[in-house]
Design a protein around this motif. Sequence first.
Motif, PDB file in Angstrom:
ATOM      1  N   THR A 132       0.833  -1.205   0.000  1.00 44.54           N
ATOM      2  CA  THR A 132       0.000   0.000   0.000  1.00 44.54           C
ATOM      3  C   THR A 132       0.863   1.248   0.000  1.00 44.54           C
ATOM      4  N   ALA A 133       1.905   1.241   0.815  1.00 43.45           N
ATOM      5  CA  ALA A 133       2.824   2.376   0.870  1.00 43.45           C
ATOM      6  C   ALA A 133       3.551   2.552  -0.457  1.00 43.45           C
ATOM      7  N   ALA A 134       3.918   1.439  -1.090  1.00 41.78           N
ATOM      8  CA  ALA A 134       4.621   1.515  -2.377  1.00 41.78           C
ATOM      9  C   ALA A 134       3.721   2.090  -3.464  1.00 41.78           C
ATOM     10  N   LEU A 135       2.451   1.707  -3.463  1.00 42.74           N
ATOM     11  CA  LEU A 135       1.508   2.265  -4.439  1.00 42.74           C
ATOM     12  C   LEU A 135       1.328   3.765  -4.213  1.00 42.74           C
ATOM     13  N   ALA A 136       1.209   4.169  -2.950  1.00 45.07           N
ATOM     14  CA  ALA A 136       1.057   5.591  -2.650  1.00 45.07           C
ATOM     15  C   ALA A 136       2.287   6.379  -3.083  1.00 45.07           C
ATOM     16  N   ALA A 137       3.463   5.825  -2.846  1.00 47.19           N
ATOM     17  CA  ALA A 137       4.703   6.501  -3.244  1.00 47.19           C
ATOM     18  C   ALA A 137       4.796   6.618  -4.758  1.00 47.19           C
ATOM     19  N   ALA A 138       4.381   5.576  -5.465  1.00 49.31           N
ATOM     20  CA  ALA A 138       4.408   5.613  -6.929  1.00 49.31           C
ATOM     21  C   ALA A 138       3.435   6.655  -7.471  1.00 49.31           C
ATOM     22  N   GLU A 139       2.265   6.737  -6.865  1.00 48.49           N
ATOM     23  CA  GLU A 139       1.269   7.729  -7.277  1.00 48.49           C
ATOM     24  C   GLU A 139       1.796   9.144  -7.094  1.00 48.49           C
ATOM     25  N   ALA A 140       2.561   9.365  -6.022  1.00 46.84           N
ATOM     26  CA  ALA A 140       3.042  10.704  -5.699  1.00 46.84           C
ATOM     27  C   ALA A 140       4.294  11.103  -6.474  1.00 46.84           C
ATOM     28  N   ASP A 141       4.921  10.149  -7.141  1.00 40.79           N
ATOM     29  CA  ASP A 141       6.178  10.395  -7.852  1.00 40.79           C
ATOM     30  C   ASP A 141       5.887  10.599  -9.336  1.00 40.79           C
ATOM     31  N   ASP A 142       6.070  11.816  -9.821  1.00 42.74           N
ATOM     32  CA  ASP A 142       5.764  12.110 -11.220  1.00 42.74           C
ATOM     33  C   ASP A 142       6.666  11.353 -12.197  1.00 42.74           C
ATOM     34  N   ASP A 143       7.831  10.926 -11.746  1.00 44.24           N
ATOM     35  CA  ASP A 143       8.737  10.183 -12.623  1.00 44.24           C
ATOM     36  C   ASP A 143       8.247   8.760 -12.879  1.00 44.24           C
ATOM     37  N   VAL A 144       7.480   8.214 -11.938  1.00 40.89           N
ATOM     38  CA  VAL A 144       6.995   6.841 -12.072  1.00 40.89           C
ATOM     39  C   VAL A 144       5.769   6.825 -12.977  1.00 40.89           C
ATOM     40  N   ARG A 145       5.850   6.042 -14.039  1.00 44.56           N
ATOM     41  CA  ARG A 145       4.747   5.978 -15.000  1.00 44.56           C
ATOM     42  C   ARG A 145       4.010   4.651 -14.985  1.00 44.56           C
ATOM     43  N   VAL A 146       4.651   3.593 -14.490  1.00 50.91           N
ATOM     44  CA  VAL A 146       4.055   2.256 -14.476  1.00 50.91           C
ATOM     45  C   VAL A 146       4.480   1.538 -13.197  1.00 50.91           C
ATOM     46  N   VAL A 147       3.544   0.778 -12.610  1.00 49.91           N
ATOM     47  CA  VAL A 147       3.843  -0.050 -11.448  1.00 49.91           C
ATOM     48  C   VAL A 147       3.706  -1.517 -11.867  1.00 49.91           C
ATOM     49  N   VAL A 148       4.687  -2.320 -11.466  1.00 47.22           N
ATOM     50  CA  VAL A 148       4.743  -3.729 -11.860  1.00 47.22           C
ATOM     51  C   VAL A 148       4.735  -4.614 -10.619  1.00 47.22           C
ATOM     52  N   PHE A 149       3.934  -5.670 -10.646  1.00 50.54           N
ATOM     53  CA  PHE A 149       3.953  -6.694  -9.596  1.00 50.54           C
ATOM     54  C   PHE A 149       4.654  -7.940 -10.132  1.00 50.54           C
ATOM     55  N   LEU A 150       5.621  -8.448  -9.364  1.00 45.63           N
ATOM     56  CA  LEU A 150       6.334  -9.681  -9.708  1.00 45.63           C
ATOM     57  C   LEU A 150       6.487 -10.549  -8.459  1.00 45.63           C
ATOM     58  N   GLY A 151       6.686 -11.844  -8.678  1.00 40.49           N
ATOM     59  CA  GLY A 151       6.947 -12.757  -7.578  1.00 40.49           C
ATOM     60  C   GLY A 151       8.299 -13.419  -7.737  1.00 40.49           C
ATOM     61  N   SER A 152       8.369 -14.672  -7.340  1.00 38.63           N
ATOM     62  CA  SER A 152       9.600 -15.458  -7.450  1.00 38.63           C
ATOM     63  C   SER A 152       9.459 -16.443  -8.605  1.00 38.63           C
ATOM     64  N   PRO A 153      10.562 -16.985  -9.109  1.00 42.60           N
ATOM     65  CA  PRO A 153      10.463 -18.011 -10.140  1.00 42.60           C
ATOM     66  C   PRO A 153       9.615 -19.191  -9.658  1.00 42.60           C
ATOM     67  N   GLY A 154       8.570 -19.506 -10.399  1.00 42.18           N
ATOM     68  CA  GLY A 154       7.692 -20.611 -10.048  1.00 42.18           C
ATOM     69  C   GLY A 154       6.634 -20.293  -9.015  1.00 42.18           C
ATOM     70  N   CYS A 155       6.633 -19.089  -8.490  1.00 44.80           N
ATOM     71  CA  CYS A 155       5.649 -18.745  -7.453  1.00 44.80           C
ATOM     72  C   CYS A 155       5.368 -17.253  -7.453  1.00 44.80           C
ATOM     73  N   PHE A 156       4.159 -16.874  -7.873  1.00 50.54           N
ATOM     74  CA  PHE A 156       3.735 -15.487  -7.736  1.00 50.54           C
ATOM     75  C   PHE A 156       3.289 -15.261  -6.293  1.00 50.54           C
ATOM     76  N   SER A 157       2.202 -15.913  -5.883  1.00 53.47           N
ATOM     77  CA  SER A 157       1.790 -15.853  -4.480  1.00 53.47           C
ATOM     78  C   SER A 157       0.774 -16.951  -4.185  1.00 53.47           C
ATOM     79  N   ALA A 158       0.933 -17.565  -3.012  1.00 49.00           N
ATOM     80  CA  ALA A 158      -0.015 -18.574  -2.534  1.00 49.00           C
ATOM     81  C   ALA A 158      -1.213 -17.946  -1.853  1.00 49.00           C
ATOM     82  N   GLY A 159      -1.290 -16.612  -1.873  1.00 53.76           N
ATOM     83  CA  GLY A 159      -2.442 -15.943  -1.268  1.00 53.76           C
ATOM     84  C   GLY A 159      -2.139 -15.414   0.118  1.00 53.76           C
ATOM     85  N   ASN A 160      -3.189 -15.167   0.842  1.00 55.71           N
ATOM     86  CA  ASN A 160      -3.035 -14.607   2.180  1.00 55.71           C
ATOM     87  C   ASN A 160      -2.383 -15.624   3.125  1.00 55.71           C
TER      88      ASN A 160
END
Length: 250
Positions: free
Chosen positions: A38-66
Amino acid sequence: MTDETILIERPDAAIRVIRFNRPQKKNAITGAMYQAMTAALAAAEADDDVRVVVFLGSPGCFSAGNDMADFARMAMGETRGTEVFGFLHALATVTKPLVSGVDGLAIGIGTTLNLHCDLTVISTRTQLRTPFVDLALVPEAASSLIVPRIIGHQRAFALLAAGLPIAADEAVAAGLVWKAVAPEVLEQETLAAAAMLAAKPPQALRIARQLLRGDTADILARIDIEAEHFATRLKSTEAQAAFTAFLSRR
């Protein structure tokens, strides 16, 4: 950098990467990780230099969820889980393009997060799975609204209620994700998509995105309705039995 389980990377000035970095727990997301995102999204929104936000995980695993231990603590009333819903609101209201690269395991929020992205690159070995009902819970992240809009009631029911997986090729054909690529080029293709968007006129792209997505009021309202049901279900005897059974298998 933030907490080590969420890495904030900047391959260039225009791209902000939010990376799950808890591979030993299959990138299961804790309350602290939600706060970091959440903090990273807010920081990206506030930074005029940032034009795109990307989500990535690990090789073979994005996320198992909560993280299931967090679910158990929420069920016991030890935590309210506000970090989860704060992140979902931030995800639904960010104005900059969101891109995700999904390789391998993508369960629960590991699937539904991508519904809020504008371009999702998935690897051919990935399956999308949302076993909410199997845990005596309900869909979240406005997935109960977004998924039927994209793929229709029956396939949405199969995914969100029956908990059946959707393979990569099916997800592409259904319009749930943009394209599928080989696992070894997943990250390269994802970052290339982000760079392509970052090179476009930012204000025009932002307006085009807003026009395509429409009013987010119904998305936010559905997130809140789902959250109410989710909170109630967490305290149910069904859910507590499901959590106990899950944690006992670990």
